[in-house]
Design a protein around this motif. Sequence first.
Motif, PDB file in Angstrom:
ATOM      1  N   UNK A   1       0.784  -1.324  -0.030  1.00 32.66           N
ATOM      2  CA  UNK A   1      -0.053  -0.196  -0.030  1.00 32.66           C
ATOM      3  C   UNK A   1       0.836   1.503   0.044  1.00 32.66           C
ATOM      4  N   UNK A   2       1.985   1.087   0.340  1.00 37.77           N
ATOM      5  CA  UNK A   2       3.161   2.084   0.261  1.00 37.77           C
ATOM      6  C   UNK A   2       4.146   1.906  -0.723  1.00 37.77           C
TER       7      UNK A   2
ATOM      8  N   UNK B   1       3.101   0.911 -15.844  1.00 43.11           N
ATOM      9  CA  UNK B   1       4.084   1.731 -15.051  1.00 43.11           C
ATOM     10  C   UNK B   1       3.080   2.372 -13.971  1.00 43.11           C
ATOM     11  N   UNK B   2       3.868   2.464 -13.006  1.00 45.07           N
ATOM     12  CA  UNK B   2       3.177   3.013 -11.770  1.00 45.07           C
ATOM     13  C   UNK B   2       2.912   4.365 -11.685  1.00 45.07           C
ATOM     14  N   UNK B   3       4.134   5.027 -12.181  1.00 45.04           N
ATOM     15  CA  UNK B   3       4.071   6.714 -12.006  1.00 45.04           C
ATOM     16  C   UNK B   3       4.966   7.261 -13.217  1.00 45.04           C
TER      17      UNK B   3
ATOM     18  N   UNK C   1      -2.988   6.499  -4.030  1.00 45.70           N
ATOM     19  CA  UNK C   1      -1.877   6.599  -3.468  1.00 45.70           C
ATOM     20  C   UNK C   1      -1.188   8.121  -3.649  1.00 45.70           C
ATOM     21  N   UNK C   2      -2.019   9.131  -3.539  1.00 48.09           N
ATOM     22  CA  UNK C   2      -1.655  10.446  -3.636  1.00 48.09           C
ATOM     23  C   UNK C   2      -0.562  10.966  -2.451  1.00 48.09           C
ATOM     24  N   UNK C   3      -0.847  10.389  -1.387  1.00 45.42           N
ATOM     25  CA  UNK C   3       0.290  10.889  -0.348  1.00 45.42           C
ATOM     26  C   UNK C   3       1.438  10.393  -0.614  1.00 45.42           C
TER      27      UNK C   3
ATOM     28  N   UNK D   1       5.303  14.546 -12.040  1.00 45.57           N
ATOM     29  CA  UNK D   1       4.865  13.358 -11.716  1.00 45.57           C
ATOM     30  C   UNK D   1       3.568  12.977 -11.730  1.00 45.57           C
ATOM     31  N   UNK D   2       3.018  11.953 -12.724  1.00 44.05           N
ATOM     32  CA  UNK D   2       1.722  11.578 -12.991  1.00 44.05           C
ATOM     33  C   UNK D   2       1.472  10.265 -12.780  1.00 44.05           C
ATOM     34  N   UNK D   3       0.315   9.703 -12.268  1.00 50.22           N
ATOM     35  CA  UNK D   3      -0.230   8.882 -11.787  1.00 50.22           C
ATOM     36  C   UNK D   3      -1.677   8.404 -12.007  1.00 50.22           C
ATOM     37  N   UNK D   4      -2.062   7.225 -11.848  1.00 52.54           N
ATOM     38  CA  UNK D   4      -3.342   6.822 -11.826  1.00 52.54           C
ATOM     39  C   UNK D   4      -4.156   7.217 -10.860  1.00 52.54           C
TER      40      UNK D   4
END
Length: 311
Positions: free
Chosen positions: A93-94, A148-150, A286-288, A278-281
Amino acid sequence: MSDKSYQPTVAGLRAFVAVAERRHFSSAATTLGVSQSTLSQSLAALEAGLGTPLIERSTRRVFLTAEGTQLLPRAQAVIEAVDAFTAEAAGTTDPLRAGMRLGLIPTVAPYVLPSVLAGLGGQLPELTLRVIEDQTDRLLTMLRDGAVDAALIAVPTDAPGVTAIPIYEEDFVLALPPGHPLAGRRRVTAAALADLPLLLLDEGHCLRDQALDVCQSAGVRAELATTRAASLATAVQCVSGGLGVTLIPQTAVPVEAARSRVELAHFAAPRPGRRIGLVFRSSSGRDEPYRQLAGLIGELVGQEHQVRPVK
């Protein structure tokens, strides 16, 4: 007789293992952080469901039955597996404590990765990065597909379902052939691009579109050089050979100027440039941690390059 459809609960198995290991109900209850009555009820429910006694109770001592002795290793293995599962789930989760697939565009990766990787290794020792370098559109597709994750790209982006965290802004610098009249100047107007053969990267590179946007914002129609390059390094070498001029981001200047004979000129204010983020879904939840990662990347890049952090 046991009910073959019965499924033991984790609480029941924990009660059995604790009593079997401690050989004392009160001590076992303390270990699990429950009351002795709760512990006894969980164990009794387990024995009833299995249809066999596991613990032989007396006023002074606790014994394992033959069945209990036989089943104890199985119960211990289940509890260990459950604890391992829970621990691993907590880690996943982290993303900063696990493996992460980080995408970077080609006009960012070669120039910021050395400082970013070295810095993150010290500040996030549990993070294992896998780097994927590709063009923006393909990285966004991989992001949406979960490959990809980010990703570290030029922002803003209008890609749906994607959250962008701006990190830093950097100026574009004009790369010129050796001996060019504009070499060394620090207040070149963007309108000067109208008189220069502008060498662009191939289709798909966001830096190509950004260079054309600079010309459009200055109200000029760029004279495009016939040479096109697949990488910024190749474009700079072509400039060094007198095939045109090009725009390079500030973070690329130390590397590209050191390995070529290009001259540099800086634009007058307002200086054209780009913003990297940085971009992510958005659905990842997982914003924090990603905001923490973006902050660390901004600090590391800022220590090595002349960029402006985005507040």
